[in-house]
Design a protein around this motif. Structure first.
Motif, PDB file in Angstrom:
ATOM      1  N   GLN A  79       2.120  12.537  -9.766  1.00  0.00           N
ATOM      2  CA  GLN A  79       1.355  13.772  -9.670  1.00  0.00           C
ATOM      3  C   GLN A  79       2.220  14.956 -10.087  1.00  0.00           C
ATOM      4  OE1 GLN A  79      -0.169  14.014  -5.696  1.00  0.00           O
ATOM      5  NE2 GLN A  79      -1.570  12.264  -5.943  1.00  0.00           N
TER       6      GLN A  79
ATOM      7  N   ALA B 204       0.831  -1.205   0.000  1.00  0.00           N
ATOM      8  CA  ALA B 204       0.000   0.000   0.000  1.00  0.00           C
ATOM      9  C   ALA B 204       0.865   1.255   0.000  1.00  0.00           C
ATOM     10  CB  ALA B 204      -0.924  -0.008   1.216  1.00  0.00           C
ATOM     11  N   ARG B 205       1.977   1.213   0.774  1.00  0.00           N
ATOM     12  CA  ARG B 205       2.874   2.370   0.773  1.00  0.00           C
ATOM     13  C   ARG B 205       3.534   2.566  -0.588  1.00  0.00           C
ATOM     14  NH1 ARG B 205       4.265   0.491   6.108  1.00  0.00           N
ATOM     15  NH2 ARG B 205       6.098  -0.581   5.245  1.00  0.00           N
TER      16      ARG B 205
ATOM     17  N   ARG C 200       2.285   1.708  -3.507  1.00  0.00           N
ATOM     18  CA  ARG C 200       1.281   2.242  -4.412  1.00  0.00           C
ATOM     19  C   ARG C 200       1.061   3.733  -4.184  1.00  0.00           C
ATOM     20  NH1 ARG C 200      -3.428  -2.485  -4.220  1.00  0.00           N
ATOM     21  NH2 ARG C 200      -2.255  -4.065  -5.424  1.00  0.00           N
ATOM     22  N   GLY C 201       1.035   4.138  -2.917  1.00  0.00           N
ATOM     23  CA  GLY C 201       0.879   5.558  -2.622  1.00  0.00           C
ATOM     24  C   GLY C 201       2.053   6.382  -3.128  1.00  0.00           C
ATOM     25  N   ALA C 202       3.283   5.858  -2.943  1.00  0.00           N
ATOM     26  CA  ALA C 202       4.470   6.583  -3.437  1.00  0.00           C
ATOM     27  C   ALA C 202       4.481   6.648  -4.958  1.00  0.00           C
ATOM     28  CB  ALA C 202       5.734   5.909  -2.918  1.00  0.00           C
ATOM     29  N   TRP C 203       4.036   5.581  -5.615  1.00  0.00           N
ATOM     30  CA  TRP C 203       3.975   5.573  -7.078  1.00  0.00           C
ATOM     31  C   TRP C 203       2.993   6.620  -7.589  1.00  0.00           C
ATOM     32  CZ3 TRP C 203       6.462   3.595 -11.174  1.00  0.00           C
ATOM     33  CH2 TRP C 203       5.796   3.546 -12.395  1.00  0.00           C
ATOM     34  N   LYS C 204       1.812   6.671  -7.014  1.00  0.00           N
ATOM     35  CA  LYS C 204       0.817   7.653  -7.440  1.00  0.00           C
ATOM     36  C   LYS C 204       1.289   9.074  -7.145  1.00  0.00           C
ATOM     37  CE  LYS C 204      -3.173   4.584  -6.862  1.00  0.00           C
ATOM     38  NZ  LYS C 204      -4.459   4.358  -6.153  1.00  0.00           N
ATOM     39  N   GLU C 205       1.944   9.269  -6.015  1.00  0.00           N
ATOM     40  CA  GLU C 205       2.425  10.601  -5.649  1.00  0.00           C
ATOM     41  C   GLU C 205       3.534  11.074  -6.583  1.00  0.00           C
ATOM     42  OE1 GLU C 205       4.311  12.931  -1.761  1.00  0.00           O
ATOM     43  OE2 GLU C 205       3.788  10.798  -1.665  1.00  0.00           O
TER      44      GLU C 205
END
Length: 258
Positions: A48, A37-38, A40-45
């Motif tokens: 951006q 989950a972390r 995935r969050g870093a990838w999406k961030e």
């Protein structure tokens, strides 16, 4: 098996095996899910606006329309590294192909045009004979020497046609060496005719190999970038009379009388 658990607040306590901790495998699955989950969050961030990958993609997009000095340094380094790798792979492959070809030529017998019949045989047969005689004193097969001689001539012809100065020098040395070999290995009675025929063939081939070559000096008439136009500036200072000198009349002027 009887238990000594007593009810608390009117409810029975759960059995002992229900209060045991989770197995290690389930604990690892929980940690892996949190890490995923972390990630995935870093990838999406990063994708951006303002993120690391977003900025790199913008640099790649701008590199298509910018000059070499405007391209990011990491793109230049990557391109140079890829180019060097391609050159190394190409040179290595070409070296393997050339080595295999030379081995095959060394093992092949020197056949073809051995009787010296025809115009081409008159020129080619003395060269084969000369190379075969020289190969007896060298650790190389006559076919390899003959193949190298052909490759040298083909390189000089194609390179000279393309305008390469070094290839034209190779072509000139190839022709001189061929004439010397033909003169040395041809029969005594037809030596001059064979050499002259070879010289004519080499001259005809030189029309393509030395295409565009001229002995006239090339003069480039370019206007000078800076033109020098000498000019002289003379500054004359006229003194200004002081007082009413313009109003004073000279004494030697008298009115006209009859």
């Amino acid at each position: 098996m009887p238990t000594n658990d007593k009810p608390v607040n009117g409810q029975d306590n759960p059995p002992f095996f229900d209060q045991t901790p989770l197995p290690p495998v389930l604990e690892l699955d929980k940690h892996g899910a949190r890490r995923l989950a972390r990630l995935r969050g870093a990838w999406k961030e990063s994708w951006q606006e303002g993120g690391f990958l977003y900025q790199r993609w913008e640099e790649v997009f701008q590199a298509r329309h910018g000059s070499w000095h405007e391209i990011a340094n990491w793109i230049k380094a990557t391109g140079l590294l890829v180019g060097i790798c391609l050159i190394v792979i190409t040179v290595d492959t070409a070296g393997d192909i050339a080595s295999a070809a030379l081995k095959e030529l060394s093992a092949a017998p020197a056949t073809g045009a051995g009787d010296g019949s025809g115009l081409w045989g008159t020129v080619d047969h003395p060269i084969r004979v000369f190379l075969a005689d020289q190969a007896t004193h060298l650790s190389v097969a006559p076919a390899a020497l003959y193949a190298f001689w052909q490759l040298t001539g083909l390189t000089g012809l194609i390179g000279g046609f393309l305008g390469n100065a070094g290839a034209r020098i190779v072509w000139a040395l190839f022709g001189i060496g061929s004439l010397a070999m033909i003169w040395s290995a041809s029969p005594t009675g037809g030596r001059a005719a064979a050499t002259g025929l070879a010289a004519l063939m080499w001259a005809l081939a030189s029309i393509f190999a030395l295409r565009g070559l001229t002995l006239r000096p090339i003069v480039h008439n370019h206007p000078p970038q800076y033109q020098f136009n000498p000019t002289f500036h003379l500054h004359a200072t006229i003194p200004t009379p002081a007082g009413d000198d313009f109003n004073d009349k000279p004494d030697n002027i008298h009115p006209l009388q009859r």
